[in-house]
Design a protein around this motif. Structure first.
Motif, PDB file in Angstrom:
ATOM      1  N   ASN A  10      57.513 -71.858  -5.116  1.00 18.52           N
ATOM      2  CA  ASN A  10      56.654 -71.227  -6.134  1.00 18.52           C
ATOM      3  C   ASN A  10      56.611 -69.717  -5.958  1.00 18.52           C
ATOM      4  OD1 ASN A  10      55.961 -73.728  -7.306  1.00 18.52           O
ATOM      5  ND2 ASN A  10      54.338 -74.024  -5.805  1.00 18.52           N
ATOM      6  N   THR A  11      57.759 -69.140  -5.761  1.00 13.66           N
ATOM      7  CA  THR A  11      57.862 -67.711  -5.467  1.00 13.66           C
ATOM      8  C   THR A  11      58.915 -67.070  -6.367  1.00 13.66           C
ATOM      9  OG1 THR A  11      57.196 -68.070  -3.175  1.00 13.66           O
ATOM     10  CG2 THR A  11      58.300 -65.994  -3.673  1.00 13.66           C
ATOM     11  N   VAL A  12      58.594 -65.873  -6.817  1.00 14.06           N
ATOM     12  CA  VAL A  12      59.519 -65.077  -7.613  1.00 14.06           C
ATOM     13  C   VAL A  12      59.866 -63.819  -6.826  1.00 14.06           C
ATOM     14  CG1 VAL A  12      59.828 -63.804  -9.765  1.00 14.06           C
ATOM     15  CG2 VAL A  12      58.587 -65.953  -9.765  1.00 14.06           C
ATOM     16  N   PHE A  13      61.110 -63.405  -6.939  1.00 13.61           N
ATOM     17  CA  PHE A  13      61.587 -62.265  -6.169  1.00 13.61           C
ATOM     18  C   PHE A  13      62.094 -61.158  -7.092  1.00 13.61           C
ATOM     19  CE2 PHE A  13      61.357 -64.596  -2.279  1.00 13.61           C
ATOM     20  CZ  PHE A  13      61.721 -65.899  -2.594  1.00 13.61           C
ATOM     21  N   LEU A  14      62.085 -59.954  -6.568  1.00 15.51           N
ATOM     22  CA  LEU A  14      62.743 -58.841  -7.243  1.00 15.51           C
ATOM     23  C   LEU A  14      63.575 -58.121  -6.190  1.00 15.51           C
ATOM     24  CD1 LEU A  14      63.043 -57.287  -9.935  1.00 15.51           C
ATOM     25  CD2 LEU A  14      61.313 -55.692  -9.065  1.00 15.51           C
ATOM     26  N   GLN A  15      64.871 -58.300  -6.279  1.00 17.49           N
ATOM     27  CA  GLN A  15      65.790 -57.593  -5.388  1.00 17.49           C
ATOM     28  C   GLN A  15      66.100 -56.238  -6.001  1.00 17.49           C
ATOM     29  OE1 GLN A  15      67.098 -58.535  -2.315  1.00 17.49           O
ATOM     30  NE2 GLN A  15      67.873 -56.421  -2.277  1.00 17.49           N
ATOM     31  N   MET A  16      65.826 -55.194  -5.253  1.00 18.49           N
ATOM     32  CA  MET A  16      66.002 -53.832  -5.758  1.00 18.49           C
ATOM     33  C   MET A  16      67.037 -53.125  -4.888  1.00 18.49           C
ATOM     34  SD  MET A  16      62.044 -52.828  -6.621  1.00 18.49           S
ATOM     35  CE  MET A  16      61.579 -52.726  -4.895  1.00 18.49           C
ATOM     36  N   ASN A  17      68.136 -52.770  -5.491  1.00 21.02           N
ATOM     37  CA  ASN A  17      69.218 -52.062  -4.791  1.00 21.02           C
ATOM     38  C   ASN A  17      69.403 -50.682  -5.387  1.00 21.02           C
ATOM     39  OD1 ASN A  17      69.725 -54.440  -3.295  1.00 21.02           O
ATOM     40  ND2 ASN A  17      71.151 -55.186  -4.855  1.00 21.02           N
ATOM     41  N   SER A  18      70.089 -49.847  -4.651  1.00 20.16           N
ATOM     42  CA  SER A  18      70.387 -48.479  -5.108  1.00 20.16           C
ATOM     43  C   SER A  18      69.126 -47.786  -5.615  1.00 20.16           C
ATOM     44  CB  SER A  18      71.446 -48.511  -6.213  1.00 20.16           C
ATOM     45  OG  SER A  18      72.629 -49.137  -5.762  1.00 20.16           O
ATOM     46  N   LEU A  19      68.086 -47.866  -4.829  1.00 23.81           N
ATOM     47  CA  LEU A  19      66.801 -47.324  -5.255  1.00 23.81           C
ATOM     48  C   LEU A  19      66.858 -45.814  -5.429  1.00 23.81           C
ATOM     49  CD1 LEU A  19      64.536 -49.626  -3.137  1.00 23.81           C
ATOM     50  CD2 LEU A  19      64.318 -49.298  -5.605  1.00 23.81           C
ATOM     51  N   LYS A  20      66.081 -45.355  -6.397  1.00 24.36           N
ATOM     52  CA  LYS A  20      66.015 -43.939  -6.722  1.00 24.36           C
ATOM     53  C   LYS A  20      64.572 -43.466  -6.583  1.00 24.36           C
ATOM     54  CE  LYS A  20      69.546 -44.618 -10.321  1.00 24.36           C
ATOM     55  NZ  LYS A  20      69.855 -44.452 -11.772  1.00 24.36           N
ATOM     56  N   PRO A  21      64.371 -42.171  -6.358  1.00 20.91           N
ATOM     57  CA  PRO A  21      62.993 -41.666  -6.266  1.00 20.91           C
ATOM     58  C   PRO A  21      62.155 -42.022  -7.497  1.00 20.91           C
ATOM     59  CG  PRO A  21      64.509 -40.014  -5.452  1.00 20.91           C
ATOM     60  CD  PRO A  21      65.353 -41.121  -6.029  1.00 20.91           C
ATOM     61  N   GLU A  22      62.773 -42.089  -8.656  1.00 20.56           N
ATOM     62  CA  GLU A  22      62.017 -42.420  -9.870  1.00 20.56           C
ATOM     63  C   GLU A  22      61.602 -43.889  -9.933  1.00 20.56           C
ATOM     64  OE1 GLU A  22      64.988 -40.849  -9.676  1.00 20.56           O
ATOM     65  OE2 GLU A  22      66.309 -41.428 -11.347  1.00 20.56           O
ATOM     66  N   ASP A  23      62.046 -44.700  -8.980  1.00 19.45           N
ATOM     67  CA  ASP A  23      61.575 -46.085  -8.896  1.00 19.45           C
ATOM     68  C   ASP A  23      60.246 -46.176  -8.151  1.00 19.45           C
ATOM     69  OD1 ASP A  23      64.972 -47.035  -8.291  1.00 19.45           O
ATOM     70  OD2 ASP A  23      63.853 -47.256 -10.171  1.00 19.45           O
ATOM     71  N   THR A  24      59.793 -45.070  -7.608  1.00 20.84           N
ATOM     72  CA  THR A  24      58.512 -45.055  -6.896  1.00 20.84           C
ATOM     73  C   THR A  24      57.382 -45.447  -7.834  1.00 20.84           C
ATOM     74  OG1 THR A  24      59.246 -43.386  -5.310  1.00 20.84           O
ATOM     75  CG2 THR A  24      56.860 -43.585  -5.692  1.00 20.84           C
ATOM     76  N   ALA A  25      56.629 -46.458  -7.434  1.00 20.41           N
ATOM     77  CA  ALA A  25      55.540 -46.977  -8.279  1.00 20.41           C
ATOM     78  C   ALA A  25      54.840 -48.110  -7.540  1.00 20.41           C
ATOM     79  CB  ALA A  25      56.092 -47.497  -9.606  1.00 20.41           C
ATOM     80  N   VAL A  26      53.731 -48.529  -8.101  1.00 21.64           N
ATOM     81  CA  VAL A  26      53.116 -49.786  -7.688  1.00 21.64           C
ATOM     82  C   VAL A  26      53.731 -50.883  -8.546  1.00 21.64           C
ATOM     83  CG1 VAL A  26      51.002 -51.114  -7.465  1.00 21.64           C
ATOM     84  CG2 VAL A  26      50.978 -48.654  -7.005  1.00 21.64           C
ATOM     85  N   TYR A  27      54.241 -51.900  -7.907  1.00 19.79           N
ATOM     86  CA  TYR A  27      54.906 -53.003  -8.604  1.00 19.79           C
ATOM     87  C   TYR A  27      53.953 -54.194  -8.669  1.00 19.79           C
ATOM     88  CZ  TYR A  27      59.323 -50.535  -8.683  1.00 19.79           C
ATOM     89  OH  TYR A  27      60.314 -49.617  -8.944  1.00 19.79           O
ATOM     90  N   TYR A  28      53.813 -54.731  -9.868  1.00 16.91           N
ATOM     91  CA  TYR A  28      52.890 -55.832 -10.113  1.00 16.91           C
ATOM     92  C   TYR A  28      53.643 -57.066 -10.572  1.00 16.91           C
ATOM     93  CZ  TYR A  28      49.287 -52.189 -10.234  1.00 16.91           C
ATOM     94  OH  TYR A  28      48.453 -51.144  -9.922  1.00 16.91           O
ATOM     95  N   CYS A  29      53.215 -58.202 -10.077  1.00 15.06           N
ATOM     96  CA  CYS A  29      53.730 -59.480 -10.538  1.00 15.06           C
ATOM     97  C   CYS A  29      52.863 -59.959 -11.692  1.00 15.06           C
ATOM     98  CB  CYS A  29      53.685 -60.474  -9.381  1.00 15.06           C
ATOM     99  SG  CYS A  29      54.378 -62.093  -9.750  1.00 15.06           S
ATOM    100  N   ASN A  30      53.494 -60.562 -12.679  1.00 18.37           N
ATOM    101  CA  ASN A  30      52.784 -61.038 -13.862  1.00 18.37           C
ATOM    102  C   ASN A  30      53.221 -62.448 -14.197  1.00 18.37           C
ATOM    103  OD1 ASN A  30      53.320 -61.322 -17.092  1.00 18.37           O
ATOM    104  ND2 ASN A  30      51.338 -60.405 -16.668  1.00 18.37           N
ATOM    105  N   ALA A  31      52.252 -63.275 -14.574  1.00 17.40           N
ATOM    106  CA  ALA A  31      52.538 -64.630 -15.035  1.00 17.40           C
ATOM    107  C   ALA A  31      51.921 -64.813 -16.409  1.00 17.40           C
ATOM    108  CB  ALA A  31      51.961 -65.654 -14.068  1.00 17.40           C
ATOM    109  N   LYS A  32      52.744 -65.264 -17.348  1.00 22.34           N
ATOM    110  CA  LYS A  32      52.255 -65.476 -18.712  1.00 22.34           C
ATOM    111  C   LYS A  32      52.100 -66.964 -18.976  1.00 22.34           C
ATOM    112  CE  LYS A  32      54.304 -61.299 -20.650  1.00 22.34           C
ATOM    113  NZ  LYS A  32      52.998 -60.600 -20.721  1.00 22.34           N
ATOM    114  N   LEU A  33      50.856 -67.370 -19.162  1.00 21.23           N
ATOM    115  CA  LEU A  33      50.582 -68.714 -19.640  1.00 21.23           C
ATOM    116  C   LEU A  33      49.901 -68.511 -20.992  1.00 21.23           C
ATOM    117  CD1 LEU A  33      50.303 -68.787 -16.307  1.00 21.23           C
ATOM    118  CD2 LEU A  33      49.730 -71.161 -16.795  1.00 21.23           C
ATOM    119  N   ILE A  34      48.776 -69.135 -21.216  1.00 19.20           N
ATOM    120  CA  ILE A  34      48.014 -68.827 -22.430  1.00 19.20           C
ATOM    121  C   ILE A  34      47.506 -67.396 -22.348  1.00 19.20           C
ATOM    122  CG2 ILE A  34      45.947 -69.406 -23.755  1.00 19.20           C
ATOM    123  CD1 ILE A  34      46.364 -72.305 -22.882  1.00 19.20           C
TER     124      ILE A  34
END
Length: 114
Positions: free
Chosen positions: A76-100
């Protein structure tokens, strides 16, 4: 109700990689769409990547070819593999689930140094 807990953020140099994880309290099979969003300082929250129940994926143009969303249904896990990161990728990353309705995690900070 779905609870989401992100992990895997941190400080990385430009060109490096990170893998974010989002653990959900329920089965991924009950969720229509799982996604990763990010919010940089002074900017609006934006979609980074999303995956539907059927496995279709969608990516922001800025991350295509560098980021990959995936899931482990057994965990029950979702991943985000991030490669070749750039300074502009700097941020707070949020997971989201859409149900109703939408459910959000508390976020994990990714900082990419130049």
């Amino acid at each position: 109700q779905v609870q989401l807990v992100e992990s895997g953020g941190g400080l990385v140099q430009a060109g490096g990689s990170l893998r974010l994880s989002c653990a959900t309290s329920g089965s991924l099979f009950s969720i229509n769409v799982m996604g990763w969003y990010r919010q940089a300082p002074g900017k609006q929250r934006e979609l980074v990547a999303a995956m539907t129940f059927g496995g279709s994926t969608n990516y922001a143009d800025s991350v295509k070819g560098r980021f990959t969303i995936s899931r482990d249904n057994a965990k029950n896990t979702v991943f985000l593999q991030m490669n070749s990161l750039k300074p502009e990728d700097t941020a707070v990353y949020y997971c989201n689930a859409k149900l109703i309705t939408d459910y959000w995690g508390k976020g994990t900070l990714v900082t990419v140094s130049s």
